[in-house]
Motif scaffolding. Structure first.
Motif, PDB file in Angstrom:
ATOM      1  N   PHE A  15      11.854   9.499  16.231  1.00 17.84           N
ATOM      2  CA  PHE A  15      13.250   9.910  16.316  1.00 17.84           C
ATOM      3  C   PHE A  15      13.662  10.152  17.762  1.00 17.84           C
ATOM      4  O   PHE A  15      14.679   9.638  18.233  1.00 17.84           O
ATOM      5  N   SER A  16      12.862  10.925  18.472  1.00 16.20           N
ATOM      6  CA  SER A  16      13.250  11.256  19.852  1.00 16.20           C
ATOM      7  C   SER A  16      13.128  10.040  20.773  1.00 16.20           C
ATOM      8  O   SER A  16      13.977   9.840  21.645  1.00 16.20           O
ATOM      9  N   ALA A  17      12.105   9.220  20.577  1.00 15.55           N
ATOM     10  CA  ALA A  17      11.965   8.014  21.402  1.00 15.55           C
ATOM     11  C   ALA A  17      13.102   7.037  21.131  1.00 15.55           C
ATOM     12  O   ALA A  17      13.635   6.417  22.058  1.00 15.55           O
ATOM     13  N   GLY A  18      13.475   6.891  19.873  1.00 18.60           N
ATOM     14  CA  GLY A  18      14.590   6.001  19.535  1.00 18.60           C
ATOM     15  C   GLY A  18      15.905   6.485  20.089  1.00 18.60           C
ATOM     16  O   GLY A  18      16.716   5.698  20.579  1.00 18.60           O
ATOM     17  N   GLY A  19      16.122   7.787  20.042  1.00 20.28           N
ATOM     18  CA  GLY A  19      17.357   8.343  20.606  1.00 20.28           C
ATOM     19  C   GLY A  19      17.424   8.152  22.105  1.00 20.28           C
ATOM     20  O   GLY A  19      18.479   7.821  22.658  1.00 20.28           O
ATOM     21  N   GLY A  65      11.162  -3.112  21.123  1.00 21.94           N
ATOM     22  CA  GLY A  65      11.043  -1.656  21.181  1.00 21.94           C
ATOM     23  C   GLY A  65      12.382  -0.977  20.981  1.00 21.94           C
ATOM     24  O   GLY A  65      12.485   0.022  20.263  1.00 21.94           O
ATOM     25  N   LEU A  66      13.417  -1.510  21.597  1.00 23.88           N
ATOM     26  CA  LEU A  66      14.754  -0.944  21.438  1.00 23.88           C
ATOM     27  C   LEU A  66      15.203  -1.025  19.983  1.00 23.88           C
ATOM     28  O   LEU A  66      15.695  -0.038  19.422  1.00 23.88           O
ATOM     29  N   CYS A  67      15.026  -2.182  19.368  1.00 32.31           N
ATOM     30  CA  CYS A  67      15.445  -2.347  17.969  1.00 32.31           C
ATOM     31  C   CYS A  67      14.650  -1.440  17.037  1.00 32.31           C
ATOM     32  O   CYS A  67      15.227  -0.728  16.200  1.00 32.31           O
ATOM     33  N   ALA A  68      13.336  -1.460  17.168  1.00 30.23           N
ATOM     34  CA  ALA A  68      12.489  -0.678  16.263  1.00 30.23           C
ATOM     35  C   ALA A  68      12.723   0.825  16.442  1.00 30.23           C
ATOM     36  O   ALA A  68      12.871   1.554  15.457  1.00 30.23           O
ATOM     37  N   ALA A  70      15.357   2.355  17.672  1.00 30.07           N
ATOM     38  CA  ALA A  70      16.698   2.714  17.209  1.00 30.07           C
ATOM     39  C   ALA A  70      16.755   2.779  15.686  1.00 30.07           C
ATOM     40  O   ALA A  70      17.409   3.659  15.108  1.00 30.07           O
ATOM     41  N   LEU A  71      16.047   1.869  15.014  1.00 29.16           N
ATOM     42  CA  LEU A  71      16.018   1.898  13.555  1.00 29.16           C
ATOM     43  C   LEU A  71      15.303   3.144  13.033  1.00 29.16           C
ATOM     44  O   LEU A  71      15.738   3.760  12.054  1.00 29.16           O
ATOM     45  N   PHE A  72      14.200   3.527  13.658  1.00 31.69           N
ATOM     46  CA  PHE A  72      13.508   4.735  13.222  1.00 31.69           C
ATOM     47  C   PHE A  72      14.302   5.993  13.558  1.00 31.69           C
ATOM     48  O   PHE A  72      14.249   6.974  12.826  1.00 31.69           O
ATOM     49  N   HIS A  73      15.055   5.960  14.646  1.00 32.19           N
ATOM     50  CA  HIS A  73      15.948   7.067  14.960  1.00 32.19           C
ATOM     51  C   HIS A  73      16.998   7.205  13.853  1.00 32.19           C
ATOM     52  O   HIS A  73      17.258   8.304  13.358  1.00 32.19           O
ATOM     53  N   TRP A  74      17.589   6.085  13.466  1.00 28.72           N
ATOM     54  CA  TRP A  74      18.557   6.097  12.381  1.00 28.72           C
ATOM     55  C   TRP A  74      17.930   6.617  11.097  1.00 28.72           C
ATOM     56  O   TRP A  74      18.536   7.438  10.390  1.00 28.72           O
ATOM     57  N   ALA A 110      13.424  -7.942  13.219  1.00 28.20           N
ATOM     58  CA  ALA A 110      13.654  -8.034  14.671  1.00 28.20           C
ATOM     59  C   ALA A 110      12.514  -8.762  15.349  1.00 28.20           C
ATOM     60  O   ALA A 110      12.747  -9.619  16.216  1.00 28.20           O
ATOM     61  N   ALA A 111      11.277  -8.453  14.965  1.00 29.36           N
ATOM     62  CA  ALA A 111      10.123  -9.133  15.556  1.00 29.36           C
ATOM     63  C   ALA A 111      10.162 -10.628  15.228  1.00 29.36           C
ATOM     64  O   ALA A 111       9.919 -11.465  16.108  1.00 29.36           O
TER      65      ALA A 111
END
Length: 117
Positions: A15-19, A65-68, A70-74, A110-111
């Protein structure tokens, strides 16, 4: 007595990495490809140039990394919105499966798309 560890710290880490990734990279990409290039504030790169940048493995890794992330943050934010905000705690297991399962499926898509490019 079993000593089971909770996966909750991993969920908060994603969550924090995605944010953080979304907050740093998405506004720049939106500015460049949503405003600066279409409005001719900056010269738009050629298709061949963008394709050569996209084919570089580091670029693919960063975009994945950005896509994954961001998806886990969501997924984490949406999970807590549903369970605590809407008080749907009784559906907790289903919500977890749908949210994080969707993030995993989106990451796989995404991959796949980045590897095909």
């Amino acid at each position: 007595m079993t000593n089971r560890r909770s996966p909750e710290p991993l969920a908060w880490l994603l969550f924090s990495a995605g944010g953080m990734a979304a907050a740093l990279l998405v506004p720049v990409l939106l500015f460049l490809f949503g405003l600066a290039f279409p409005l001719d504030w900056l010269p738009a790169p050629d298709h061949a140039d963008l394709l050569s940048v996209l084919r570089h493995p580091v670029t693919r890794l960063v975009l994945f990394g950005l896509c994954a992330l961001a998806l886990f943050h969501w997924a984490h934010r949406f999970r807590y919105t549903l369970t605590h905000g809407l008080r749907l705690e009784r559906f907790g297991a289903l919500i977890i499966a749908v949210c994080y399962g969707g993030a995993v499926i989106g990451s796989v898509v995404a991959a796949y798309l980045l590897l095909r490019a």
